[in-house]
Write an enzyme that holds these catalytic residues in place. Structure first.
Site, PDB file in Angstrom:
ATOM      1  N   GLU A 407      39.328  26.550  35.107  1.00 20.88           N
ATOM      2  CA  GLU A 407      39.805  26.962  33.785  1.00 20.88           C
ATOM      3  C   GLU A 407      40.254  25.777  32.934  1.00 20.88           C
ATOM      4  OE1 GLU A 407      40.296  28.530  36.559  1.00 20.88           O
ATOM      5  OE2 GLU A 407      39.591  30.572  36.200  1.00 20.88           O
ATOM      6  N   HIS A 474      46.091  40.526  38.651  1.00 17.31           N
ATOM      7  CA  HIS A 474      44.991  41.017  37.823  1.00 17.31           C
ATOM      8  C   HIS A 474      45.481  42.056  36.823  1.00 17.31           C
ATOM      9  CE1 HIS A 474      42.500  39.250  41.006  1.00 17.31           C
ATOM     10  NE2 HIS A 474      41.492  39.290  40.167  1.00 17.31           N
TER      11      HIS A 474
END
Ligand code: TPP
Length: 668
Positions: A407, A474
Site C-alpha cells: 500500500e 475488515h
C-alpha cells in the site's frame, strides 16, 4: 633543479572520451557544494544558522548523477545532496532563503533544509521519513513510461533508509512494472550513529537487487569519473530500454549526522582512511597531473564561487522575514480549485451503490485519458468487490493496474503520477489496510501542497464499514484518522446518486481525497441515478428530511439507520442531515438546522472518542450554545475494536442504541 612531484591521487581515474572542458565542469560542480558547506559550517559556529547536514566527502555522487541526467528529468535527492541542487543551477540565494525560512525559498517558510521540491528544476525533495520518495520516483517514472517518453528518474536514499519497507516496496514495484528508475544508495557507513554492521546483514546492498529481479552496480562513490561515466551510460540505455537499476555508491560520512551531534562514535582510523579518498582533493590532483587544471585556475574558480556565495547570502539575509498571514496559511492547505458543476442528465437507471461507483469511475476514465487506477486485483479480476470489472477491456492494463501488496509504494506512486502530470485513483482493497499506506497519505499527499505548492491529484477509494461480520480488520470505518490531517478531503456518501457525482468531483479535484464506500451499502442501497457523467460539490451536506424537534446529523450507514428509525417513529419531527463530506465540513447546514431545532443527535458508526462527531459537537457548542435546549447527544459505537460475531457486532454498533438515545433526547 627541483623536479615537480606528481600530486597524490588515490583513484585510478579513467577519463574515457571526456573532454577537458567536461573534466573541469565536473570539478567546478563538486567544488561549489563543498565551498557552500564550508561557509555554512562557519555560519553555524557563529550561530547564524541552526542546523546543518553535511554532505562533505559525498559530492561526487550528487554531482556525477545530476550531470548524467537531463535537466527535464526528475531527481529526488536527500539531505546530503546539495550537489544535486547546485548542479541544477538553482540560484544560490533561493537555496539560502529556503534554509532561512524566507519567502524566496521554496516552501514559504513552511519546511526546512532540503525538504522541498521544485517543478522549475525538476527536483522533488525528501520528506523527513526518508523512504517514501522511493515510491514517488516509481510514479514519476510510470508517467514517463505511459507517455512513452525517453526519460530516467533518479532517486536517492542513504543506506539507513534501505531498511525501511518503502525501499523494498518501491524496488519491487519498479521491477514488476519495469520502470526507468535509478535507485541510488549512498552507503556512507552510518545511519546517524548506527554503523552498517548493525543495519543489515548482507555484504553489499546492491546484492538485494537480485531478489527483485533487478540489475545492480557497485560504484566507488568518491570517484567522480566512475560515478559520472557509469550513470551516464546507464541512463542513456534506460531511456530506450526502460528498467530499474539499483546503484550502491560506496562512500563515507565525513562529519556528524548533523553538525551538533559530532562523530565520537566513528573510529579515528576509519575517518583518516576515508580522508585520503576525498573526492575533490583527489580529482583536483588528477586534473593538475593532466595539466587540465592549474593552481591558478583552481584559485580563480574558488574565488568566483566564494564571491557568488557571499553575494547570494547577502541577498538572502537582506530579505525580510516572512510576515505570518493566517488566511494564506489556511488557504494553502489545499490547491486552489474552482468546482466545475456538470449537472446530471434527465435519463436515469436504477443502480446499486456499487454500480454507481463503478459507473462514476468508468465515466471518469473515459473523460480523463491521464487517469490511472491502481489497486490489488483490480485488473482482470475486477477488484474484490468487482467495481472495476470489465475496465481492463475498456481501458487496457496500462491504465488499470494490478499492484503487488504494498500500500505504501502505491500511494507514493500515485503521488509520483500527480507530480508528473497524471491523475491517480488507488483502490485500497479494504479501508482497514490504509494503515499500511498511512505514512504517505498523511505525510506526503496531505502536506504536499502546503509545503511546496504541489497538488496531490489522487483519490484513495476506501471500502469500509461494519455489518458484514468481518471482524476487527475488515470492518473499520477509519475516516477520523484522516479528517484530523489537514490537507486531505474526506468524502463519505450514503446513496448511489451522491456516490457517483461525488466520485467524479473527487477525481476532478486536484487535492487528495479519501473516498469512503460503505461495503454493507454496496448491494443493499438502490436509487435512480442519472446515466451520464455529472458532478456534485464536495463539502456540501444534504437535508433528507425536515422537522422541528431535533436535528440528526450523520453520514454513511448512519444515514440509513436514522431513516429506518424515523420511519418507525413517524411522530418524531426531525431534520435529518447527511453530511456526505467530512472534510471540508458543511458547518453552515449544521448550524442552520441546530438553530432551528435546538436539539442535536450526532450519529456515527465510528467508536466515540476522537470521532468526527466529537469535533462537530464541540463546534456546535461554540457556535450555537444559546440555541441549544438540551446537551448535544453523540451516538457512537463503543470504544472497542469492532468484533466479528454477529451479536457482538450488533452490541458494538451505534445503531443498537440510536432509537433509545433519540427518545431520551426528545424527552429532555
Ligand atoms: C522514519 C524515520 N525514522 C527515523 C528518522 C531519523 N533519522 C533521520 S536521518 C537518519 C539516518 C539516516 O541514515 P541514512 O539513510 O544512511 O542517511 P545518511 O544520514 O547517512 O545520509 C535517521 C535515523 C527519520 N527521519 N525518519
Amino acid at each position: 633543479m627541483a623536479t615537480k612531484t606528481a600530486p597524490k591521487v588515490h583513484f585510478d581515474y579513467d577519463r574515457s572520451t571526456l573532454t577537458d572542458e567536461m573534466l573541469l565542469q565536473l570539478y567546478k560542480a563538486m567544488l561549489t557544494p563543498r565551498l557552500i558547506e564550508e561557509k555554512m559550517l562557519i555560519l553555524l559556529r557563529q550561530g547564524k544558522i541552526s542546523k546543518w547536514f553535511a554532505g562533505i566527502g559525498q559530492e561526487a555522487i550528487s554531482v556525477g548523477v545530476t550531470t548524467a541526467m537531463r535537466s527535464e528529468e526528475y531527481i529526488l535527492p536527500m539531505h546530503r545532496n546539495l550537489g544535486v541542487f547546485t548542479t541544477r543551477e538553482i540560484p544560490l540565494y533561493r537555496l539560502f532563503a529556503q534554509w532561512q525560512g524566507k519567502a524566496s525559498g521554496f516552501t514559504k517558510g513552511r519546511d526546512r533544509s532540503f525538504h522541498f521540491g521544485t517543478q522549475e528544476y525538476n527536483i522533488v525533495g525528501m520528506i523527513s521519513h526518508l523512504g517514501p520518495q522511493l515510491g514517488v520516483a516509481d510514479g514519476i517514472a510510470l508517467a514517463h513510461k505511459l507517455r512513452k517518453e525517453k526519460a530516467v528518474t533518479a532517486v536517492f536514499t542513504g543506506e539507513g533508509g534501505t531498511s525501511e519497507g518503502d525501499f523494498h516496496e518501491a524496488l519491487n514495484v519498479a521491477s514488476v512494472w519495469q520502470l526507468p528508475v535509478l535507485f541510488c544508495i549512498e552507503n556512507n557507513g552510518y545511519g546517524l550513529s548506527t554503523p552498517t554492521s548493525e543495519q543489515y546483514n548482507c555484504e553489499n546492498l546492491a546484492d538485494r537487487a537480485l531478489g527483485y529481479g533487478m540489475e545492480s552496480h557497485i560504484i566507488d562513490g568518491n570517484n567522480i569519473l566512475e560515478v559520472y561515466t557509469t550513470v551516464n551510460a546507464l541512463a542513456e540505455d534506460i531511456r530506450t530500454n526502460p528498467r530499474p537499476v539499483l546503484l550502491e555508491f560506496k562512500t563515507f560520512r565525513m562529519r556528524g549526522h548533523e553538525e551538533a551531534s559530532g562523530t565520537k562514535y566513528v573510529p579515528k582510523e576509519l575517518m583518516e582512511a576515508w580522508a585520503e579518498k576525498d573526492p575533490i582533493e583527489n580529482y583536483k590532483n588528477y586534473l593538475l597531473g593532466l595539466d587540465v587544471l592549474t593552481e591558478e585556475m583552481h584559485e580563480e574558480m574558488a574565488s568566483q564561487i566564494k564571491e557568488a556565495i557571499n553575494e547570494n547570502l547577502d541577498i538572502a539575509y537582506n530579505e525580510e522575514a516572512i510576515i505570518p498571514n493566517l488566511e494564506t496559511e489556511l488557504l494553502d492547505v489545499y490547491a486552489p480549485y474552482t468546482y466545475q458543476d456538470t449537472p446530471p442528465n434527465e435519463e436515469t437507471e436504477e443502480l446499486r451503490l456499487i454500480d454507481a461507483i463503478s459507473e462514476g469511475l468508468k465515466q471518469s476514465m473515459e473523460r480523463y485519458d491521464d487517469l490511472v487506477i491502481m489497486g490489488q486485483d483490480i485488473a482482470e479480476y475486477g477488484g474484490v468487490f468487482k467495481i472495476t470489472d470489465g475496465f481492463v477491456d475498456a481501458f487496457g492494463k496500462e491504465r488499470v493496474r494490478n499492484t503487488p501488496i504494498c500500500e505504501s509504494a502505491i500511494v507514493e506512486a500515485a503521488m509520483g503520477l500527480a507530480i508528473n502530470g497524471k491523475k491517480a485513483v488507488m483502490e485500497m482493497q479494504f479501508a482497514d489496510f490504509a494503515t499500511s499506506g498511512f505514512n504517505p497519505i498523511v505525510n506526503y499527499l496531505a502536506k504536499s501542497h502546503y509545503r511546496w505548492s504541489q497538488p496531490a491529484d489522487v483519490v484513495v477509494r476506501m471500502p469500509c464499514g461494519a455489518g458484514v461480520g468481518a471482524g476487527p480488520y475488515h470492518s473499520q470505518t477509519n475516516e477520523a484518522w484522516f479528517t484530523h490531517t489537514p490537507g486531505l478531503k474526506v468524502v463519505y456518501p450514503a446513496f448511489p446518486y451522491d456516490a457517483k457525482g461525488l466520485l467524479a468531483a473527487a477525481i476532478e479535484d486536484p487535492n487528495p481525497v479519501l473516498f469512503f464506500e460503505h461495503k454493507a451499502l454496496y448491494r443493499r442501497i438502490r436509487q435512480e441515478v442519472p446515466t451520464a457523467y455529472y458532478t456534485l460539490p464536495i463539502g456540501k451536506a444534504v437535508s433528507l428530511q425536515e422537522g422541528n424537534d431535533v436535528t440528526i446529523i450523520t453520514y454513511g450507514a448512519g444515514v440509513h439507520w436514522a431513516l429506518e428509525t424515523l420511519e418507525k417513529n413517524t411522530a418524531i419531527s426531525a431534520d435529518l442531515i447527511d453530511l456526505r463530506t467530512l472534510q471540508p465540513l458543511d458547518t453552515e447546514a449544521i448550524y442552520a438546522s441546530v438553530k432551528k431545532t435546538g436539539k442535536v443527535l450526532l450519529l456515527t458508526e465510528d467508536a466515540g472518542f476522537g470521532s468526527v462527531m466529537s469535533d462537530i459537537s464541540a463546534m456546535i457548542t461554540e457556535a450555537c450554545f444559546e440555541f441549544l435546549d438540551a446537551p448535544i447527544r453523540r451516538v457512537t459505537s463503543i470504544d472497542t475494536p469492532i468484533p466479528f460475531a454477529e451479536q457482538l457486532e450488533e452490541q458494538y454498533l451505534s445503531r443498537t442504541r440510536l432509537e433509545e438515545r433519540l427518545k431520551e433526547l426528545l424527552a429532555y
